[in-house]
Design a protein around this motif. Structure first.
Motif, PDB file in Angstrom:
ATOM      1  N   HIS A  45       4.132  70.853  87.694  1.00  0.00           N
ATOM      2  CA  HIS A  45       4.805  69.566  87.352  1.00  0.00           C
ATOM      3  C   HIS A  45       3.870  68.344  87.440  1.00  0.00           C
ATOM      4  N   HIS A  65       5.595  76.319  81.804  1.00  0.00           N
ATOM      5  CA  HIS A  65       6.013  75.775  83.021  1.00  0.00           C
ATOM      6  C   HIS A  65       7.594  76.487  82.987  1.00  0.00           C
ATOM      7  N   PHE A  66       8.496  76.619  82.214  1.00  0.00           N
ATOM      8  CA  PHE A  66       9.598  76.820  82.474  1.00  0.00           C
ATOM      9  C   PHE A  66       9.821  78.349  82.351  1.00  0.00           C
ATOM     10  N   GLU A  84       8.559  79.468  85.894  1.00  0.00           N
ATOM     11  CA  GLU A  84       9.668  78.929  86.908  1.00  0.00           C
ATOM     12  C   GLU A  84      10.846  79.849  86.938  1.00  0.00           C
ATOM     13  N   HIS A 110      20.318  76.624  85.370  1.00  0.00           N
ATOM     14  CA  HIS A 110      19.168  76.020  85.375  1.00  0.00           C
ATOM     15  C   HIS A 110      18.232  76.339  83.785  1.00  0.00           C
ATOM     16  N   HIS A 145      16.681  73.880  81.088  1.00  0.00           N
ATOM     17  CA  HIS A 145      15.337  74.055  80.248  1.00  0.00           C
ATOM     18  C   HIS A 145      15.380  74.056  78.814  1.00  0.00           C
ATOM     19  N   HIS A 154      15.135  65.756  86.618  1.00  0.00           N
ATOM     20  CA  HIS A 154      15.009  67.423  86.662  1.00  0.00           C
ATOM     21  C   HIS A 154      14.435  67.991  87.851  1.00  0.00           C
ATOM     22  N   ASP A 161      15.479  71.138  90.166  1.00  0.00           N
ATOM     23  CA  ASP A 161      14.326  71.884  90.692  1.00  0.00           C
ATOM     24  C   ASP A 161      14.419  71.961  92.125  1.00  0.00           C
ATOM     25  N   TYR A 169      16.368  74.507  94.265  1.00  0.00           N
ATOM     26  CA  TYR A 169      16.068  75.974  94.672  1.00  0.00           C
ATOM     27  C   TYR A 169      15.093  75.961  95.619  1.00  0.00           C
TER      28      TYR A 169
HETATM   29 FE1  FEO Z   1      10.286  72.633  86.874  1.00  0.00          FE
HETATM   30 FE2  FEO Z   1      13.298  73.501  86.035  1.00  0.00          FE
HETATM   31  O1  FEO Z   1      11.501  72.711  85.679  1.00  0.00           O
END
Ligand code: FEO
Length: 135
Positions: free
Chosen positions: A21, A58-59, A62, A77, A81, A117, A122, A125
């Motif tokens: 991030h 990143h997506f 994650e 989620h 994205h 977001h 985020d 979770y």
């Molecule tokens: Fe860190 Fe859901 O993106």
């Protein structure tokens, strides 16, 4: 002055994700700097490309983490994205084809999307991953 200043209030309490991030924040700040200082179109296009590439990475990271840990809201989620990737890809296409210019409004859209977001979707979770021993 950076468009977004990273602080611990954005932490999702998962080290690897916080690092990613922070990198996204840096790329958005670089894009903002390039725009504010009147950098060439090529520099802006390159930085926007970097943002799209890193966002996808990143997506994917994650999503793998959420799916492999049985996160219930995974589908919702992921669709958040997917919608964002569609938007920034369109933005990139419009910019490259001369249909639109980079603007402060677009920068604010990127900033608001990322900050909201992280802070809402985020963070939802965090507790689940913590309960699975992910940190
Ligand atoms: Fe860190 Fe859901 O993106």
């Amino acid at each position: 002055m950076p468009l977004i200043t990273w602080s611990d209030k954005y932490s999702v309490n998962v080290k690897s994700i916080d690092v990613q991030h922070q990198k996204l924040v840096n790329i958005i700040n670089n894009l903002h700097d390039a725009l504010s200082s009147g950098k060439a179109k090529e520099t802006l296009a390159k930085t926007l490309n970097e943002l799209i590439d890193y966002t996808k990475k990143h997506f994917a990271y994650e999503e793998t983490l959420l799916k492999s840990n049985g996160y219930m809201a995974f589908i919702t989620h992921k669709s958040t994205h997917d919608n964002f990737v569609k938007k920034i890809s369109q933005m990139h296409f419009d910019y490259n084809s001369g249909k639109t210019n980079m603007s402060i409004e677009l920068m604010n859209f990127l900033k608001d999307w990322l900050v909201n977001h992280i802070n809402k979707t985020d963070k939802e979770y965090s507790q689940h991953l913590k309960s699975k021993g992910v940190n």
